[in-house]
Scaffold this motif. Structure first.
Motif, PDB file in Angstrom:
ATOM      1  N   PRO A   6       0.818  -1.206   0.000  1.00 34.42           N
ATOM      2  CA  PRO A   6       0.000   0.000   0.000  1.00 34.42           C
ATOM      3  C   PRO A   6       0.852   1.255   0.000  1.00 34.42           C
ATOM      4  O   PRO A   6       1.960   1.270   0.519  1.00 34.42           O
ATOM      5  CB  PRO A   6      -0.801  -0.126   1.316  1.00 34.42           C
ATOM      6  CG  PRO A   6       0.036  -1.006   2.185  1.00 34.42           C
ATOM      7  CD  PRO A   6       0.732  -1.963   1.253  1.00 34.42           C
ATOM      8  N   LEU A  10      -2.942   5.377   1.228  1.00 33.18           N
ATOM      9  CA  LEU A  10      -3.946   4.320   1.215  1.00 33.18           C
ATOM     10  C   LEU A  10      -3.661   3.382   2.379  1.00 33.18           C
ATOM     11  O   LEU A  10      -2.526   2.990   2.611  1.00 33.18           O
ATOM     12  CB  LEU A  10      -3.915   3.528  -0.095  1.00 33.18           C
ATOM     13  CG  LEU A  10      -4.199   4.311  -1.380  1.00 33.18           C
ATOM     14  CD1 LEU A  10      -4.055   3.397  -2.598  1.00 33.18           C
ATOM     15  CD2 LEU A  10      -5.600   4.921  -1.340  1.00 33.18           C
ATOM     16  N   PRO A  14      -4.763  -2.132  -3.114  1.00 33.56           N
ATOM     17  CA  PRO A  14      -6.033  -2.430  -3.796  1.00 33.56           C
ATOM     18  C   PRO A  14      -6.338  -3.928  -3.778  1.00 33.56           C
ATOM     19  O   PRO A  14      -5.437  -4.763  -3.791  1.00 33.56           O
ATOM     20  CB  PRO A  14      -5.782  -1.923  -5.221  1.00 33.56           C
ATOM     21  CG  PRO A  14      -4.758  -0.855  -5.061  1.00 33.56           C
ATOM     22  CD  PRO A  14      -3.868  -1.319  -3.960  1.00 33.56           C
ATOM     23  N   ARG A  21     -11.967   0.407  -9.059  1.00 30.11           N
ATOM     24  CA  ARG A  21     -11.486   1.015  -7.817  1.00 30.11           C
ATOM     25  C   ARG A  21     -12.177   2.363  -7.619  1.00 30.11           C
ATOM     26  O   ARG A  21     -12.235   3.176  -8.538  1.00 30.11           O
ATOM     27  CB  ARG A  21      -9.965   1.214  -7.877  1.00 30.11           C
ATOM     28  CG  ARG A  21      -9.196  -0.086  -7.927  1.00 30.11           C
ATOM     29  CD  ARG A  21      -7.720   0.149  -8.158  1.00 30.11           C
ATOM     30  NE  ARG A  21      -6.999  -1.118  -8.217  1.00 30.11           N
ATOM     31  CZ  ARG A  21      -5.712  -1.244  -8.521  1.00 30.11           C
ATOM     32  NH1 ARG A  21      -4.993  -0.151  -8.802  1.00 30.11           N
ATOM     33  NH2 ARG A  21      -5.151  -2.423  -8.563  1.00 30.11           N
ATOM     34  N   PHE A  23     -11.666   5.538  -5.450  1.00 29.67           N
ATOM     35  CA  PHE A  23     -10.818   6.302  -4.545  1.00 29.67           C
ATOM     36  C   PHE A  23     -11.677   7.388  -3.889  1.00 29.67           C
ATOM     37  O   PHE A  23     -12.355   8.154  -4.575  1.00 29.67           O
ATOM     38  CB  PHE A  23      -9.651   6.917  -5.313  1.00 29.67           C
ATOM     39  CG  PHE A  23      -8.692   5.902  -5.861  1.00 29.67           C
ATOM     40  CD1 PHE A  23      -7.588   5.504  -5.128  1.00 29.67           C
ATOM     41  CD2 PHE A  23      -8.914   5.321  -7.101  1.00 29.67           C
ATOM     42  CE1 PHE A  23      -6.708   4.556  -5.619  1.00 29.67           C
ATOM     43  CE2 PHE A  23      -8.035   4.370  -7.610  1.00 29.67           C
ATOM     44  CZ  PHE A  23      -6.933   3.974  -6.865  1.00 29.67           C
ATOM     45  N   ASP A  47     -13.957  -1.733  -5.377  1.00 26.68           N
ATOM     46  CA  ASP A  47     -12.983  -1.716  -4.287  1.00 26.68           C
ATOM     47  C   ASP A  47     -12.897  -0.298  -3.733  1.00 26.68           C
ATOM     48  O   ASP A  47     -12.375   0.605  -4.397  1.00 26.68           O
ATOM     49  CB  ASP A  47     -11.623  -2.179  -4.800  1.00 26.68           C
ATOM     50  CG  ASP A  47     -10.587  -2.340  -3.694  1.00 26.68           C
ATOM     51  OD1 ASP A  47     -10.980  -2.363  -2.514  1.00 26.68           O
ATOM     52  OD2 ASP A  47      -9.386  -2.442  -4.022  1.00 26.68           O
ATOM     53  N   LEU A  49     -11.400   2.561  -1.767  1.00 26.55           N
ATOM     54  CA  LEU A  49     -10.043   2.887  -1.321  1.00 26.55           C
ATOM     55  C   LEU A  49     -10.012   4.323  -0.769  1.00 26.55           C
ATOM     56  O   LEU A  49      -9.805   5.283  -1.519  1.00 26.55           O
ATOM     57  CB  LEU A  49      -9.063   2.757  -2.491  1.00 26.55           C
ATOM     58  CG  LEU A  49      -8.815   1.322  -2.974  1.00 26.55           C
ATOM     59  CD1 LEU A  49      -8.108   1.327  -4.318  1.00 26.55           C
ATOM     60  CD2 LEU A  49      -7.998   0.548  -1.942  1.00 26.55           C
ATOM     61  N   ARG A  82      -1.382   3.569  -9.119  1.00 28.64           N
ATOM     62  CA  ARG A  82      -2.650   2.888  -8.857  1.00 28.64           C
ATOM     63  C   ARG A  82      -3.720   3.296  -9.868  1.00 28.64           C
ATOM     64  O   ARG A  82      -4.508   2.471 -10.313  1.00 28.64           O
ATOM     65  CB  ARG A  82      -3.133   3.222  -7.443  1.00 28.64           C
ATOM     66  CG  ARG A  82      -2.170   2.854  -6.334  1.00 28.64           C
ATOM     67  CD  ARG A  82      -1.845   1.396  -6.368  1.00 28.64           C
ATOM     68  NE  ARG A  82      -1.114   0.980  -5.182  1.00 28.64           N
ATOM     69  CZ  ARG A  82      -0.393  -0.129  -5.112  1.00 28.64           C
ATOM     70  NH1 ARG A  82      -0.288  -0.913  -6.176  1.00 28.64           N
ATOM     71  NH2 ARG A  82       0.232  -0.460  -4.004  1.00 28.64           N
ATOM     72  N   TRP A  88     -10.978   3.051 -12.791  1.00 28.00           N
ATOM     73  CA  TRP A  88     -11.161   3.681 -11.491  1.00 28.00           C
ATOM     74  C   TRP A  88     -12.198   4.791 -11.583  1.00 28.00           C
ATOM     75  O   TRP A  88     -12.521   5.287 -12.659  1.00 28.00           O
ATOM     76  CB  TRP A  88      -9.838   4.239 -10.948  1.00 28.00           C
ATOM     77  CG  TRP A  88      -9.236   5.360 -11.745  1.00 28.00           C
ATOM     78  CD1 TRP A  88      -8.522   5.271 -12.906  1.00 28.00           C
ATOM     79  CD2 TRP A  88      -9.284   6.770 -11.427  1.00 28.00           C
ATOM     80  NE1 TRP A  88      -8.126   6.517 -13.342  1.00 28.00           N
ATOM     81  CE2 TRP A  88      -8.568   7.455 -12.454  1.00 28.00           C
ATOM     82  CE3 TRP A  88      -9.855   7.502 -10.382  1.00 28.00           C
ATOM     83  CZ2 TRP A  88      -8.429   8.842 -12.452  1.00 28.00           C
ATOM     84  CZ3 TRP A  88      -9.711   8.883 -10.380  1.00 28.00           C
ATOM     85  CH2 TRP A  88      -9.001   9.535 -11.400  1.00 28.00           C
TER      86      TRP A  88
END
Length: 268
Positions: A6, A10, A14, A21, A23, A47, A49, A82, A88
């Motif tokens: 990571p 973060l 991930p 993702r 964010f 996901d 994050l 990332r 994302w």
């Protein structure tokens, strides 16, 4: 198992196998914990994050930012690997909306991978009147009372000077970030040619004492594709009235997943 470590902003690497993702950028005075309940509220293939700025929670001992341009530059450098790895999106709440948008604009200028969509909540477009108070207009007790009034602070903090000595410096530095948004490289809202090739969905609380729906709707002047949604609750509607908010955010993310194609991942 993923082998990537990571980054410091973060809390974890991930999740391997997630198709999108998300964010998440927190509000002024807040931290990544604002999003702790979100994974259970959103599609499994998303996901979540949370991005943790320095000077709070797990990064309490690190020096804080006071300048929006420095925030965007640092996050852009740190998150670039990332953001380039796969699809994302981003959600920014209050101050986090400005940070998420400015970060995305900087990435587009640099030729980085764009987001599938950008979600912004509880923050006026920066060319409109400021959403949040100037950092030094109020003394500590006035600022604490203001926070209580719009739902950003529990009343039990009032009269607890030891707690306020920890919280309020963080908030004031974040307000300085908000006040320097002109250094973050935002596009000119009066130039249609500068509009970003992005889809933005903005959320406004119908009872928000700080930000009107009209001020949130003004984000549409920055981008080519825009949708505005009002939801029950005040400035912190994801906590104050979570069900209506997630009932709107989850289908939007599901549509992004459908557009990416491929079979859904299996939990567990």
């Amino acid at each position: 198992m993923t082998t990537t470590a990571p980054t410091s902003c973060l809390g974890r690497a991930p999740r391997e196998g997630a198709r999108l993702r998300l964010f998440c950028f927190h509000h002024a005075g807040g931290g990544a914990s604002f999003f702790s309940s979100w994974p259970g509220r959103l599609p499994f293939d998303v996901d979540v994050l949370p991005v943790q700025l320095p000077g709070r929670e797990a990064r309490y001992r690190e020096p804080r930012f006071q300048d929006a341009g420095e925030v965007v530059e640092a996050l852009g450098r740190e998150l670039a690997p990332r953001l380039d790895e796969g699809p994302w999106a981003a959600y920014g709440h209050s101050m986090g909306a400005m940070v998420a948008f400015a970060l995305t604009a900087a990435r587009l200028r640099a030729g980085g991978r764009p987001p599938e969509a950008l979600f912004l909540g509880a923050y006026a477009a920066p060319y409109v009147s400021p959403s949040l108070p100037p950092p030094d207009r109020y003394d500590d007790h006035e600022l604490a009372r203001l926070l209580v009034d719009f739902g950003g602070l529990s009343p039990r903090f009032l009269g607890r000077d030891d707690w306020l000595r920890v919280l309020l410096p963080i908030l004031r530095d974040d307000l300085r970030v908000c006040a320097t948004h002109h250094r973050a490289g935002l596009p000119d809202p009066d130039d249609e040619r500068a509009r970003l090739p992005l889809h933005v969905e903005a959320f406004a609380g119908v009872d928000d004492p700080l930000v009107t729906p009209g001020a949130v709707r003004a984000w549409g002047r920055y981008v080519n594709s825009f949708r505005m949604t009002t939801v029950p609750g005040g400035h912190f509607f994801p906590r104050q009235a979570p069900d209506p908010f997630f009932d709107r955010l989850s289908p939007s993310l599901a549509r992004l997943l459908a557009g990416l194609g491929g079979p859904p991942s299996a939990p567990g």
